[in-house]
Design an enzyme around this catalytic site. Structure first.
Site, PDB file in Angstrom:
ATOM      1  N   HIS A  91       0.998  -1.101   0.131  1.00  0.00           N
ATOM      2  CA  HIS A  91       0.093  -0.066   0.004  1.00  0.00           C
ATOM      3  C   HIS A  91       0.966   1.144  -0.012  1.00  0.00           C
ATOM      4  CE1 HIS A  91      -3.808   2.419   0.776  1.00  0.00           C
ATOM      5  NE2 HIS A  91      -2.846   3.252   1.451  1.00  0.00           N
ATOM      6  N   CYS A  92       0.783   2.133  -0.927  1.00  0.00           N
ATOM      7  CA  CYS A  92       1.605   3.305  -1.253  1.00  0.00           C
ATOM      8  C   CYS A  92       0.763   4.275  -0.655  1.00  0.00           C
ATOM      9  CB  CYS A  92       1.972   3.295  -2.768  1.00  0.00           C
ATOM     10  SG  CYS A  92       3.043   4.683  -3.368  1.00  0.00           S
ATOM     11  N   PRO A  93       1.434   5.221   0.208  1.00  0.00           N
ATOM     12  CA  PRO A  93       0.700   6.146   0.793  1.00  0.00           C
ATOM     13  C   PRO A  93       0.658   7.489  -0.148  1.00  0.00           C
ATOM     14  CG  PRO A  93       2.716   5.894   2.137  1.00  0.00           C
ATOM     15  CD  PRO A  93       2.396   4.864   1.225  1.00  0.00           C
ATOM     16  N   GLY A 129      -1.856   7.019  -2.278  1.00  0.00           N
ATOM     17  CA  GLY A 129      -3.159   6.988  -1.531  1.00  0.00           C
ATOM     18  C   GLY A 129      -3.921   5.569  -2.108  1.00  0.00           C
ATOM     19  N   ASN A 130      -3.169   4.552  -2.591  1.00  0.00           N
ATOM     20  CA  ASN A 130      -4.032   3.309  -2.892  1.00  0.00           C
ATOM     21  C   ASN A 130      -2.850   2.249  -3.012  1.00  0.00           C
ATOM     22  OD1 ASN A 130      -5.616   1.831  -4.279  1.00  0.00           O
ATOM     23  ND2 ASN A 130      -5.405   2.965  -6.389  1.00  0.00           N
TER      24      ASN A 130
END
Ligand SMILES: [Zn+2]
Ligand SMILES: [Zn+2]
Ligand SMILES: [Zn+2]
Length: 340
Positions: free
Chosen positions: A177-179, A182-183
């Site tokens: 999950h890549c902040p 945001g996805n």
């Protein structure tokens, strides 16, 4: 009397080892009271100790992701606008043709970076298909092979899926999950994410080159002290040369215009982003080459996982046609050969 006691014990044992499969609803007779068991019919894995969970921090995580995406979008927009405002006058002052060429390159890089960012950030990362479960006539033999039950979504989870607590759903082929987008990075948007990284890396390299070039043109002349004339410096010690040069650079930096200060900021920030992106992109390409995701790499442990290291993995990932990919050489790791 003794017979009735034996019957009671047998009934108790039979009750303990009779379990229900969540996948097909069949009653299973287990040799022991194992906490985790696999159904012989549908292949679903049941964990008896698992309990339904509710994620209370989902709203906070979504709010954090939206903030990160806004900051990243704003940062990219600042770099683009700052670069256009500072570099364009310098390039157009040299020649009209070079100015037009620079405009075209800037437009192509900006469109590709913003488009791939949008696709990676706002496209669903990989929603698993809805499959039927729960009753025997509906679920066929092996239909739920190695499926587990997601305690958050309350539905079957395939062996290739992971539940993401930030997205609040199961994601197929989840990488991480890549902040910053945001996805999740999963089956649907992994390619867009990698192209976004490549596009951003090329864009930041271009920003560094063009800002350095523009900075060279508008930087105020260096002011050396009378004792530290360049000809005298040439015959002096290295430490003295460095000291005098840094004094001269700082002295002229004080005379920089707003345009010059923005150029310095653009160079520093683009170089910092390049370092981070290069490490991330290299790591991602290594996982793809190994035929793995970041999560499968973590779960495979020290043995390197079940994926085969092959350049074809990279070709398949980027969707190159077979007619092109079959002409590429195949490099296999020696470790894999030894294992065979
Ligand atoms: Zn079953
Ligand atoms: Zn889930
Ligand atoms: Zn996620």
């Amino acid at each position: 009397m003794i017979d009735s006691a034996v019957d009671h014990v047998e009934a108790t044992i039979r009750e303990e080892i009779e379990k229900i499969c969540w996948g097909c609803g069949l009653r299973l007779l287990l040799p022991s009271n194992a906490p985790i068991f696999k159904c012989g019919w549908c292949g679903a894995v049941t964990n008896q100790h698992a309990q339904k969970r509710k994620d209370k921090s989902l709203r906070w995580r979504r709010w954090r992701d939206r903030c990160f995406v806004s900051v990243v979008s704003l940062f990219m927009l600042c770099i683009l606008c700052g670069g256009v405002w500072t570099v364009h006058p310098v390039v157009f002052s040299i020649s009209y043709i070079s100015g037009i060429f620079h405009c075209l390159v800037t437009a192509v890089l900006a469109v590709s970076t913003f488009t791939t960012f949008g696709l990676a950030a706002f496209r669903c990362a990989g929603r698993p298909p809805n499959i039927q479960w729960g009753s025997y006539p509906v679920v066929g033999k092996g239909d739920l092979e190695d499926y587990t039950f997601c305690l958050y979504c309350c539905k079957p989870k395939s062996p290739r899926s992971h539940h993401c607590r930030s997205c609040g759903m199961c994601i197929e082929d989840m990488d991480h999950h890549c902040p910053f987008i945001g996805n999740c990075v999963g089956a649907t948007n992994h390619r867009h994410f990698i192209i976004f990284l490549i596009s951003t890396l090329i864009s930041t390299v271009y920003v560094t080159i063009m800002c350095s070039y523009a900075g060279w043109h508008i930087w105020p002349p260096l002011r050396f002290t009378s004792l530290a004339h360049p000809y005298i410096l040439a015959s002096g010690s290295t430490s003295r040369v460095v000291r005098e040069l840094s004094h001269a650079l700082l002295g002229s930096a004080m005379l920089l215009s707003t345009r010059g200060i923005i150029l310095v900021y653009l160079i520093v920030s683009s170089v910092s982003v390049q370092i981070g992106l290069t490490i991330l992109l290299w790591q991602q390409l290594c996982y793809i080459y190994e035929g793995q995701t970041y999560l499968s790499h973590l779960s495979s442990g020290a043995d390197g996982g079940s994926g085969e290291r092959d350049c074809q993995n990279l070709v398949r990932f980027f969707g190159c046609p077979y007619s092109f990919s079959r002409h590429l050489p195949i490099f296999r790791s020696s470790r894999k050969k030894h294992r065979k």
